[in-house]
Motif scaffolding. Sequence first.
Motif, PDB file in Angstrom:
ATOM      1  N   ASP A 160      -9.817  -3.444 128.784  1.00  0.00           N
ATOM      2  CA  ASP A 160     -11.047  -3.305 127.999  1.00  0.00           C
ATOM      3  C   ASP A 160     -11.124  -4.388 126.921  1.00  0.00           C
ATOM      4  O   ASP A 160     -12.195  -4.945 126.655  1.00  0.00           O
ATOM      5  N   ASP A 196     -13.815  -2.149 135.762  1.00  0.00           N
ATOM      6  CA  ASP A 196     -13.528  -0.986 134.929  1.00  0.00           C
ATOM      7  C   ASP A 196     -13.663   0.306 135.731  1.00  0.00           C
ATOM      8  O   ASP A 196     -12.828   1.213 135.620  1.00  0.00           O
ATOM      9  N   ALA A 197     -14.704   0.384 136.557  1.00  0.00           N
ATOM     10  CA  ALA A 197     -14.907   1.578 137.380  1.00  0.00           C
ATOM     11  C   ALA A 197     -13.758   1.758 138.364  1.00  0.00           C
ATOM     12  O   ALA A 197     -13.275   2.882 138.588  1.00  0.00           O
ATOM     13  N   GLN A 205     -10.683   3.028 136.458  1.00  0.00           N
ATOM     14  CA  GLN A 205     -10.835   4.430 136.089  1.00  0.00           C
ATOM     15  C   GLN A 205     -10.635   5.343 137.297  1.00  0.00           C
ATOM     16  O   GLN A 205     -10.064   6.434 137.175  1.00  0.00           O
ATOM     17  N   ASP A 206     -11.068   4.901 138.472  1.00  0.00           N
ATOM     18  CA  ASP A 206     -10.831   5.681 139.693  1.00  0.00           C
ATOM     19  C   ASP A 206      -9.342   5.772 139.990  1.00  0.00           C
ATOM     20  O   ASP A 206      -8.834   6.838 140.377  1.00  0.00           O
ATOM     21  N   SER A 210      -5.211  -0.089 130.713  1.00  0.00           N
ATOM     22  CA  SER A 210      -6.676  -0.054 130.616  1.00  0.00           C
ATOM     23  C   SER A 210      -7.149  -0.442 129.222  1.00  0.00           C
ATOM     24  O   SER A 210      -8.248  -0.995 129.058  1.00  0.00           O
ATOM     25  N   ALA A 224     -17.896  -4.449 134.771  1.00  0.00           N
ATOM     26  CA  ALA A 224     -18.202  -3.028 134.974  1.00  0.00           C
ATOM     27  C   ALA A 224     -17.582  -2.523 136.271  1.00  0.00           C
ATOM     28  O   ALA A 224     -17.059  -1.393 136.328  1.00  0.00           O
ATOM     29  N   GLN A 225     -17.617  -3.334 137.324  1.00  0.00           N
ATOM     30  CA  GLN A 225     -17.019  -2.937 138.592  1.00  0.00           C
ATOM     31  C   GLN A 225     -15.505  -2.797 138.469  1.00  0.00           C
ATOM     32  O   GLN A 225     -14.916  -1.845 139.000  1.00  0.00           O
ATOM     33  N   ASP A 240     -20.634  -1.419 125.290  1.00  0.00           N
ATOM     34  CA  ASP A 240     -21.703  -1.709 126.258  1.00  0.00           C
ATOM     35  C   ASP A 240     -23.072  -1.602 125.590  1.00  0.00           C
ATOM     36  O   ASP A 240     -24.012  -2.317 125.968  1.00  0.00           O
TER      37      ASP A 240
END
Length: 255
Positions: free
Chosen positions: A81, A41-42, A45-46, A77, A38-39, A229
Amino acid sequence: MGGNTFGLTDRDYAVLLLGDADLEAQLRAIRGQLHQHAQADAALQDDIKDLAERASKASGEYGMHLENSWVDEMHGSVFQDAAQSASAIGMLAPLLESLFVGIFGGIRDIEPPVRPVALAGTRATRASDPDFWDPHFVFSAKGKKSKDVLRGIVQLIETTGLAPRMPADYAQMLGAIFGYRNKMLHHGFEWPPAERTKFEATIGRQGWPSNWFDRSQTNGETWIIYMSDVLIRHTLTRIDEMLDGIGAFIQARYP
């Protein structure tokens, strides 16, 4: 959640059936890895958002460079994923499989040899078979056995009377997990088009919630299918509930 005078919970009783396998440590490791996903991916995305904003403000060759970089990051990405989805299913499916192998092995070992567990259904007639307690096998009404871990787990749960202690959708959840695991194991991130079509049809036929899987598309067609998720969280919740149910079953049978 039940307990007793020794302070053990239902979950404790279920975990004790697994013997030396440290299920709690496995679950902590899985949750930790999923948090790292999750980190990552975040952070990606940033980066993508930042590139998009910079590209919208730039012009000329530099603007084209930023736009191309944005396209590359967007493309990348998709596969990040997919990698995270493969990692999640690669952790959860084996854990669930080994969980039920251990649970039924534990039930087998605590049964006095002179008094078989109260069994019912098709499988009950094969209690003397050496593979009876192995959930990798399913037994037919004609006495034949074949390998099918999903059907084997469900059949043993029903045979032993454990079904009322299980979440209502446990079989549906296991079907989705094992079905997706098989696709990722055999076909990697980009499945052949026919396999994508088959899996989409399976989702509808089995009645799996549509939000259990996410998709990337190309030319309006499904390209890559991800474990969502929602399904990951649902599976972890169901594991907790199944452990409580198994422990309650054991306490009721062996007070």
